[in-house]
Scaffold this motif. Structure first.
Motif, PDB file in Angstrom:
ATOM      1  N   THR A  24       1.020  -2.785   4.611  1.00 34.01           N
ATOM      2  CA  THR A  24       1.138  -1.327   4.635  1.00 34.01           C
ATOM      3  C   THR A  24       1.133  -0.803   3.206  1.00 34.01           C
ATOM      4  O   THR A  24       1.455  -1.537   2.267  1.00 34.01           O
ATOM      5  CB  THR A  24       2.439  -0.882   5.340  1.00 34.01           C
ATOM      6  OG1 THR A  24       3.563  -1.489   4.679  1.00 34.01           O
ATOM      7  CG2 THR A  24       2.439  -1.295   6.809  1.00 34.01           C
ATOM      8  N   HIS A  82      -2.750   1.011  -1.760  1.00 36.17           N
ATOM      9  CA  HIS A  82      -3.270   0.922  -0.390  1.00 36.17           C
ATOM     10  C   HIS A  82      -3.956  -0.438  -0.219  1.00 36.17           C
ATOM     11  O   HIS A  82      -5.066  -0.644  -0.724  1.00 36.17           O
ATOM     12  CB  HIS A  82      -4.281   2.034  -0.111  1.00 36.17           C
ATOM     13  CG  HIS A  82      -3.716   3.417  -0.259  1.00 36.17           C
ATOM     14  ND1 HIS A  82      -3.196   4.123   0.807  1.00 36.17           N
ATOM     15  CD2 HIS A  82      -3.572   4.220  -1.350  1.00 36.17           C
ATOM     16  CE1 HIS A  82      -2.772   5.300   0.388  1.00 36.17           C
ATOM     17  NE2 HIS A  82      -2.988   5.385  -0.909  1.00 36.17           N
ATOM     18  N   ASP A 116       5.051  -7.506   3.609  1.00 33.73           N
ATOM     19  CA  ASP A 116       5.218  -6.078   3.882  1.00 33.73           C
ATOM     20  C   ASP A 116       6.231  -5.504   2.898  1.00 33.73           C
ATOM     21  O   ASP A 116       7.433  -5.485   3.156  1.00 33.73           O
ATOM     22  CB  ASP A 116       5.674  -5.856   5.317  1.00 33.73           C
ATOM     23  CG  ASP A 116       5.565  -4.390   5.733  1.00 33.73           C
ATOM     24  OD1 ASP A 116       5.019  -3.586   4.951  1.00 33.73           O
ATOM     25  OD2 ASP A 116       6.014  -4.058   6.846  1.00 33.73           O
TER      26      ASP A 116
END
Length: 433
Positions: free
Chosen positions: A43, A80, A232
C-alpha cells in the motif's frame, strides 16, 4: 557570511560560549530504509519529515528509475508501490543506494545498470553481489566486485540460505534483510566474518521491518531468518539525524556553553545516540529532556582525552577525532578499521589532515591515537566526504585559519551545513552584568 576563497571555506572560530538550539532534518539512514520498504510495500506510504539531501534524493531517483512513483507532498514524500521496471541507477556516493537497491532491480524484468561517482567504484560491494547471487540473482560486474554492475532481473528472486562476511559493512546484511520477505523462499542470512560493524544499523533495519509487518528471527548471533510474505509499511515519521548532530553538539564542548537539539528521541536505534555517552566522557554535561538533548560543554580548558571503541557508531569517528585533537592528554579511538572503505579511507584521511594542522596523530590497525600538540592554520581536505568536512569545521572552532576545501560535500546529508553552522555560532551566551 564566512569568507570563502580559492582554497575553500574558511571555518569560523569560536567567539564565546554558546546558548544555541539547532533543529536538524531527518535521519538519512532511516529515510532511505523507509523509502526502500515503502517501494516494496503493498500500500502507499506517506514519509513525513524525511531528510532531503543528496543521498536521499539519489535514493528517490533510483527508485523512480525502477518504476516507483514518489510524489512530493510539501516537505513529505508519498511512495506508491507497483510493479518494478528495469532502468539505469545512479548511486552517486551513497552506500545505501548502491547496496539497498540492487535486490529491487531483481524484481524487474530486464537489465538495470548501476554506477556512481568515481570514488563509488572503490567502495566494497563484492560481498553483497556474491550474496545476491547465492539468493538466485544474476549480476554482471566484469569480475570487479564493484560498480559499475548490471542486475539481470526476471521478476523474482529465489532466496534461501546466504552466507557472507559483512565485516566491511553492516549495509550488506541490511540490504538483504530489507528485501528478503519478497524473495520466494524468504531468506536465511549467516554472517561468517570475525566482526560485524555498526550493529545498531542492523537493529534499525529490523525495527523498520517490524513496523512493516515482516517477521524476522534474529534469536541467534550472526543469523537472521526472514519469513516470506507481504511488506506493508504504515505512514512513517522520520527522526532527526542524530549522527548529523555530532558537529553541532561538539561546538558546545569546544566553545563552552550549551547546544540543544530538539526532538531527540527517548529511545532509538540510531548509532548517533552514543554521542550522549561519548560527550560525557569528553567532559560535557548531557541532559535528555522532553524538549530535546542539551550538551553543556567545558570549553577547551575542560576537555578530557577519550579512550573509546567506536565500532558501533563508526560514522562519528571524524568529529570525535577532531575534538580529541583539541583535548589535553592522549586519546585512542579503536574498532573502526572498516571505515577505510567508507566515502574515503577515513583513517588515512584523518591522520593526514589532522597532522597537516600540527596534531600528534598516528594510525593503528583499527583506529587512531591522538596526542596533544600545538595546532596551526591549514587546509583541511574533505576528500568529497561529508564527515571529514564536518570534522574540519569543528577543528576550526579552536584553530583560526582552518580552511575546508570542499564544504559542499556536506550536502550529502545536510542541505545547508554552512548556514546551520553560522546560525549556531551566532547564538551566544549573554554576558552577565
Amino acid at each position: 557570511m564566512t569568507p570563502s576563497g580559492d582554497l575553500g571555506w574558511t571555518a569560523p572560530s569560536a567567539s564565546g560560549p554558546l546558548a544555541a538550539t539547532v533543529a536538524l532534518p531527518g535521519s538519512k539512514s532511516l529515510t532511505n530504509r523507509v523509502l526502500v520498504l515503502a517501494a516494496l510495500s503493498v500500500t502507499p506510504t506517506l514519509v513525513t519529515a524525511p531528510l532531503r539531501a543528496r543521498d536521499t534524493t539519489l535514493m528517490c531517483g533510483a527508485l523512480r528509475s525502477l518504476g516507483v512513483r514518489i510524489d512530493d507532498e510539501g516537505a513529505d514524500w508519498r511512495v506508491h508501490p507497483g510493479r518494478f521496471s528495469a532502468g539505469p541507477v545512479d548511486c552517486g556516493l551513497a552506500g545505501t543506494v548502491m547496496r539497498f537497491v540492487p535486490p529491487l532491480a531483481g524484481f524487474a524484468d530486464g537489465d538495470s545498470c548501476f554506477d556512481g561517482d568515481p570514488h563509488a567504484r572503490t567502495r566494497p560491494m563484492r560481498t553483497l553481489l556474491d550474496g545476491l547471487r547465492q539468493a538466485g540473482l544474476s549480476i554482471s560486474d566484469d569480475g570487479t566486485g564493484g560498480l559499475p554492475f548490471t542486475v539481470h532481473g526476471n521478476g523474482s528472486i529465489g532466496g534461501g540460505r546466504v552466507e557472507l562476511d559483512a565485516s566491511a559493512s553492516s549495509q550488506f546484511v541490511s540490504a538483504l534483510l530489507l528485501a528478503g520477505a519478497r524473495f520466494d523462499k524468504g531468506l536465511e542470512i549467516h554472517h561468517v566474518g570475525a566482526s560485524l560493524p555498526s550493529l545498531p544499523h542492523i537493529e534499525m533495519s529490523l525495527a523498520c521491518l517490524a513496523e512493516a509487518g515482516v517477521e524476522v528471527d534474529a534469536s541467534q548471533p550472526n543469523r537472521w531468518v526472514v519469513v516470506p510474505g507481504a511488506i506493508d509499511l504504515p505512514d512513517t515519521v522520520i527522526e532527526p539525524d542524530l549522527s548529523n548532530a555530532a558537529p553541532f553538539l561538539a561546538a558546545a564542548l569546544v566553545c563552552g556553553g550549551s547546544v540543544t537539539v530538539p526532538h531527540w528521541p527517548a529511545t532509538t536505534t540510531q548509532p548517533g545516540d552514543l554521542l550522549r555517552e561519548l560527550f560525557t566522557h569528553l567532559g560535557a554535561e548531557v541532559r535528555l529532556a522532553p524538549d530535546g538533548l542539551t550538551v553543556t560543554g567545558p570549553g577547551l580548558a575542560g576537555l578530557r582525552p577519550l579512550v573509546a571503541d567506536l565500532h558501533e557508531a563508526s560514522e562519528l569517528t571524524p568529529v570525535i577525532a577532531a575534538i580529541c585533537a583539541l583535548a589535553p592528554g592522549r586519546s585512542r579511538l579503536s574498532g573502526v578499521a572498516h571505515i577505510r572503505g567508507h566515502e574515503t579511507d577515513r583513517l588515512a584521511a584523518l591522520r593526514t589532515e589532522l597532522a597537516a594542522a600540527g596534531s600528534d596523530v598516528s594510525e593503528t590497525e583499527d583506529g587512531l591515537v591522538i596526542g596533544p600538540a600545538p595546532l596551526h592554520p591549514a587546509v583541511f581536505r574533505a576528500y568529497a566526504d561529508h564527515r571529514m568536512a564536518q570534522a574540519g569545521a569543528v577543528l576550526g572552532l579552536a584553530v583560526p585559519g582552518v580552511v575546508v576545501d570542499d564544504i559542499a560535500s556536506t550536502t550529502k546529508t545536510l542541505a545547508d551545513f554552512p548556514g546551520l553552522w553560522q546560525s549556531l555560532l551566532a547564538q551566544r551566551e549573554t554576558p552577565a552584568g
